[in-house]
Design a protein around this motif. Structure first.
Motif, PDB file in Angstrom:
ATOM      1  N   TRP A 264      10.207  -3.496   1.578  1.00 54.54           N
ATOM      2  CA  TRP A 264       9.286  -4.127   2.537  1.00 54.54           C
ATOM      3  C   TRP A 264       8.990  -5.544   2.078  1.00 54.54           C
ATOM      4  CZ3 TRP A 264       7.210  -2.141   7.048  1.00 54.54           C
ATOM      5  CH2 TRP A 264       6.117  -2.803   7.605  1.00 54.54           C
ATOM      6  N   ASN A 265       9.081  -6.481   3.001  1.00 54.75           N
ATOM      7  CA  ASN A 265       8.889  -7.890   2.690  1.00 54.75           C
ATOM      8  C   ASN A 265       7.416  -8.283   2.803  1.00 54.75           C
ATOM      9  OD1 ASN A 265       9.151 -10.615   2.272  1.00 54.75           O
ATOM     10  ND2 ASN A 265      10.030 -11.047   4.277  1.00 54.75           N
ATOM     11  N   SER A 266       6.636  -7.957   1.785  1.00 55.10           N
ATOM     12  CA  SER A 266       5.220  -8.338   1.787  1.00 55.10           C
ATOM     13  C   SER A 266       5.049  -9.844   1.672  1.00 55.10           C
ATOM     14  CB  SER A 266       4.492  -7.646   0.634  1.00 55.10           C
ATOM     15  OG  SER A 266       4.568  -6.238   0.758  1.00 55.10           O
ATOM     16  N   LYS A 267       6.067 -10.544   1.186  1.00 58.42           N
ATOM     17  CA  LYS A 267       5.986 -11.992   0.986  1.00 58.42           C
ATOM     18  C   LYS A 267       5.671 -12.732   2.277  1.00 58.42           C
ATOM     19  CE  LYS A 267       9.852 -14.245   0.472  1.00 58.42           C
ATOM     20  NZ  LYS A 267       9.796 -15.312   1.526  1.00 58.42           N
ATOM     21  N   ASP A 268       6.147 -12.211   3.400  1.00 61.36           N
ATOM     22  CA  ASP A 268       5.915 -12.885   4.679  1.00 61.36           C
ATOM     23  C   ASP A 268       4.631 -12.421   5.359  1.00 61.36           C
ATOM     24  OD1 ASP A 268       8.184 -14.316   4.296  1.00 61.36           O
ATOM     25  OD2 ASP A 268       9.399 -13.251   5.771  1.00 61.36           O
ATOM     26  N   ALA A 269       3.874 -11.526   4.714  1.00 58.05           N
ATOM     27  CA  ALA A 269       2.595 -11.069   5.268  1.00 58.05           C
ATOM     28  C   ALA A 269       1.416 -11.688   4.527  1.00 58.05           C
ATOM     29  CB  ALA A 269       2.501  -9.550   5.207  1.00 58.05           C
ATOM     30  N   PHE A 270       1.500 -11.757   3.195  1.00 54.76           N
ATOM     31  CA  PHE A 270       0.430 -12.346   2.400  1.00 54.76           C
ATOM     32  C   PHE A 270       0.998 -12.777   1.052  1.00 54.76           C
ATOM     33  CE2 PHE A 270       0.411  -7.784   1.607  1.00 54.76           C
ATOM     34  CZ  PHE A 270       0.396  -7.704   0.221  1.00 54.76           C
ATOM     35  N   ARG A 271       0.225 -13.561   0.337  1.00 52.33           N
ATOM     36  CA  ARG A 271       0.598 -14.001  -1.008  1.00 52.33           C
ATOM     37  C   ARG A 271      -0.513 -13.621  -1.978  1.00 52.33           C
ATOM     38  NH1 ARG A 271       4.604 -18.120  -0.178  1.00 52.33           N
ATOM     39  NH2 ARG A 271       5.744 -17.383   1.667  1.00 52.33           N
ATOM     40  N   LEU A 272      -0.149 -13.549  -3.237  1.00 47.57           N
ATOM     41  CA  LEU A 272      -1.100 -13.212  -4.290  1.00 47.57           C
ATOM     42  C   LEU A 272      -1.127 -14.343  -5.312  1.00 47.57           C
ATOM     43  CD1 LEU A 272       0.007  -9.499  -4.793  1.00 47.57           C
ATOM     44  CD2 LEU A 272      -2.016 -10.284  -3.558  1.00 47.57           C
ATOM     45  N   GLU A 273      -2.180 -14.367  -6.106  1.00 49.12           N
ATOM     46  CA  GLU A 273      -2.297 -15.384  -7.153  1.00 49.12           C
ATOM     47  C   GLU A 273      -3.115 -14.814  -8.308  1.00 49.12           C
ATOM     48  OE1 GLU A 273      -4.201 -19.862  -7.897  1.00 49.12           O
ATOM     49  OE2 GLU A 273      -4.162 -18.977  -5.881  1.00 49.12           O
ATOM     50  N   VAL A 274      -2.604 -14.959  -9.525  1.00 54.48           N
ATOM     51  CA  VAL A 274      -3.315 -14.533 -10.727  1.00 54.48           C
ATOM     52  C   VAL A 274      -4.147 -15.694 -11.228  1.00 54.48           C
ATOM     53  CG1 VAL A 274      -3.086 -13.733 -13.109  1.00 54.48           C
ATOM     54  CG2 VAL A 274      -1.531 -12.865 -11.350  1.00 54.48           C
ATOM     55  N   ARG A 275      -5.425 -15.454 -11.402  1.00 52.08           N
ATOM     56  CA  ARG A 275      -6.320 -16.482 -11.925  1.00 52.08           C
ATOM     57  C   ARG A 275      -6.995 -15.991 -13.200  1.00 52.08           C
ATOM     58  NH1 ARG A 275      -9.567 -18.468  -6.455  1.00 52.08           N
ATOM     59  NH2 ARG A 275      -7.722 -19.019  -5.199  1.00 52.08           N
ATOM     60  N   GLY A 276      -7.413 -16.936 -13.984  1.00 51.53           N
ATOM     61  CA  GLY A 276      -8.153 -16.605 -15.203  1.00 51.53           C
ATOM     62  C   GLY A 276      -7.294 -16.379 -16.422  1.00 51.53           C
ATOM     63  N   ALA A 277      -5.988 -16.652 -16.330  1.00 53.54           N
ATOM     64  CA  ALA A 277      -5.119 -16.454 -17.488  1.00 53.54           C
ATOM     65  C   ALA A 277      -5.341 -17.569 -18.507  1.00 53.54           C
ATOM     66  CB  ALA A 277      -3.660 -16.430 -17.048  1.00 53.54           C
ATOM     67  N   PRO A 278      -5.371 -17.244 -19.800  1.00 52.09           N
ATOM     68  CA  PRO A 278      -5.525 -18.292 -20.825  1.00 52.09           C
ATOM     69  C   PRO A 278      -4.357 -19.275 -20.785  1.00 52.09           C
ATOM     70  CG  PRO A 278      -5.874 -16.091 -21.747  1.00 52.09           C
ATOM     71  CD  PRO A 278      -5.327 -15.892 -20.374  1.00 52.09           C
ATOM     72  N   ARG A 279      -4.604 -20.486 -21.253  1.00 54.86           N
ATOM     73  CA  ARG A 279      -3.566 -21.505 -21.264  1.00 54.86           C
ATOM     74  C   ARG A 279      -2.365 -21.062 -22.095  1.00 54.86           C
ATOM     75  NH1 ARG A 279      -6.709 -27.344 -21.921  1.00 54.86           N
ATOM     76  NH2 ARG A 279      -7.857 -27.258 -19.925  1.00 54.86           N
ATOM     77  N   LEU A 280      -2.625 -20.333 -23.170  1.00 55.47           N
ATOM     78  CA  LEU A 280      -1.530 -19.866 -24.023  1.00 55.47           C
ATOM     79  C   LEU A 280      -0.588 -18.956 -23.244  1.00 55.47           C
ATOM     80  CD1 LEU A 280      -0.233 -19.754 -26.813  1.00 55.47           C
ATOM     81  CD2 LEU A 280      -1.756 -17.834 -27.372  1.00 55.47           C
ATOM     82  N   TRP A 281      -1.137 -18.084 -22.400  1.00 52.75           N
ATOM     83  CA  TRP A 281      -0.313 -17.195 -21.580  1.00 52.75           C
ATOM     84  C   TRP A 281       0.530 -18.008 -20.613  1.00 52.75           C
ATOM     85  CZ3 TRP A 281      -3.218 -12.171 -19.770  1.00 52.75           C
ATOM     86  CH2 TRP A 281      -3.681 -11.493 -20.901  1.00 52.75           C
ATOM     87  N   ARG A 282      -0.086 -19.015 -19.995  1.00 53.53           N
ATOM     88  CA  ARG A 282       0.649 -19.837 -19.038  1.00 53.53           C
ATOM     89  C   ARG A 282       1.800 -20.574 -19.722  1.00 53.53           C
ATOM     90  NH1 ARG A 282      -2.405 -21.510 -14.287  1.00 53.53           N
ATOM     91  NH2 ARG A 282      -4.344 -20.326 -14.130  1.00 53.53           N
TER      92      ARG A 282
END
Length: 409
Positions: A264-282
């Motif tokens: 199922w192509n959820s990409k064309d229905a909505f998007r997600l975003e991860v917030r709050g990750a430490p700079r080291l993780w990024r």
């Protein structure tokens, strides 16, 4: 539907109007978008949170499941401070393939500065009134098992009972395709992945999954939806099945082991975003992508972490099931195939959801840090029971598998 429901603020009743969302109103759409951006998804109190981008369509998670309803809570001054969505469908209640009309409640959001005032409970109660009008016998909701406020709301104030505990399994999409391992390529018992025509996929699902909990009676509508990218069957190619000979031939003489799944192509229905990750993780995630890009031409394929810290899309694997001792291995081939489809389409993760005791989950590649443990809570709405063979579904023991409808994931 509109009603003024009193909420509590410092012990004083505050009027909150609960009404139907107006899909034709730019004001309503903008208000819900703002509310969604302000509300995190996942365990409460954690630094790492998931946010949803509805791509301008607040109804995207229910519009493929008619009938549906979306309600908003409006405070004094017209501010939208809460929202909830719901849909009604007919699903299987377990091994006896008894079907019942059930309601699914999802997307409950309350503005962070208006929480603990009873707004969430009022939205749920109004939605349940519509569920009953639509003839639903049960209502259920999925929440993160570690989201204590949400669990308390539904099990403590709204009368729901803890029911099932499936797991959301998530795998990142790398820059490169995922082939079978060298050891498996050398094995004589290779795996063939065959795409099924929609009608054959429907018949196969009805023949083999009709007794799985929450299997939708309108599976044909799911498979024919434009967001459904196809159904794929994995079988041992040593059995000589490199071409699809039809569902009747397969059901008459299935191989010793096989697995099936749809994408199922959820990409064309909505998007997600991860917030709050430490700079080291990024930084570490970015380094894996750089290494993957640099080394992939030499086939030194590095498991990289895609950029999940800005809005990203996903593909959802649904209807994952199989039979035989080798079914988990067949499921792994399907997951790799889904990964490659997602990479070609620009999706950054592939996700699926399986029951806690489903043997096929052993074949699903996933990164535990990216997944979640769900809690499904259920409530009986009808005074009687729709079918004597079912009894009270809320007290039924869990089955080995569960069907997660992609239209409401």
């Amino acid at each position: 539907m509109a009603a003024v429901a009193p909420a509590e603020e410092d012990g004083v009743a505050v009027p909150v109007a609960v009404r139907e969302f107006d899909a034709d109103s730019d004001r309503d759409r903008a208000a819900v978008e703002r509310l969604e951006r302000a509300c995190e998804v996942g365990p409460s109190g954690g630094k790492l949170c998931l946010f949803t981008d509805l791509l301008g369509d607040p109804l995207c998670r229910v519009r493929h499941s008619p009938p549906y309803l979306m309600l908003v809570a409006e405070a004094a001054g017209g501010e939208v401070v809460g929202v909830v969505r719901g849909c009604v469908k007919t699903v299987s209640c377990g091994e006896k393939a008894v079907f019942s009309k059930v309601a699914y409640l999802l997307g409950l959001r309350v503005s962070p500065c208006h929480r603990r005032r009873g707004i969430g409970r009022r939205l749920v109660e109004r939605m349940e009134e519509w569920f009953v009008q639509m003839g639903a016998e049960y209502a259920y909701v999925a929440t993160d098992r570690d989201n204590d406020p949400s669990v308390r709301l539904f099990t403590g104030r709204c009368g729901y009972a803890k029911f099932r505990t499936p797991s959301v399994l998530v795998h990142p999409v790398f820059r490169h395709d995922l082939p079978l391992s060298r050891r498996r390529r050398r094995n004589n018992n290779k795996i063939a992945v065959v795409e099924l025509p929609p009608r054959d996929a429907e018949l196969l699902y009805r023949a083999r999954l009709a007794g799985v909990e929450f299997f939708p009676r309108d599976i044909d509508a799911v498979l024919s939806n434009p967001l459904s990218l196809g159904t794929f069957l994995a079988v041992p190619s040593a059995d000589g099945m490199t071409e699809w000979r039809g569902v009747e031939a397969f059901l008459d003489s299935p191989p010793a082991s096989w697995a099936v799944a749809s994408v199922w192509n959820s990409k064309d229905a909505f998007r997600l975003e991860v917030r709050g990750a430490p700079r080291l993780w990024r930084a570490a995630a970015s380094a894996t992508r750089a290494a993957d890009a640099a080394l992939s031409p030499w086939l030194l394929r590095v498991p990289s972490v895609p950029n999940l810290f800005e809005p990203f899309g996903m593909h959802f694997l649904y209807g994952l099931a199989g039979d035989g001792e080798g079914a988990p291995r067949m499921a792994r081939a399907l997951c790799r195939h889904a990964h490659n489809l997602a990479r070609a389409a620009g999706a950054r993760v592939v996700a699926t959801e399986v029951a806690a005791g489903d043997p096929i989950r052993a074949g699903v590649p996933h990164w535990p840090r990216l997944g979640a443990e769900d809690l499904w809570c259920i409530k009986r709405l009808a005074d009687g029971y729709g079918d004597g063979a079912l009894g009270d579904w809320t007290k039924a023991p869990p089955g080995a598998a569960i069907f997660v409808d992609p239209r409401e994931f």
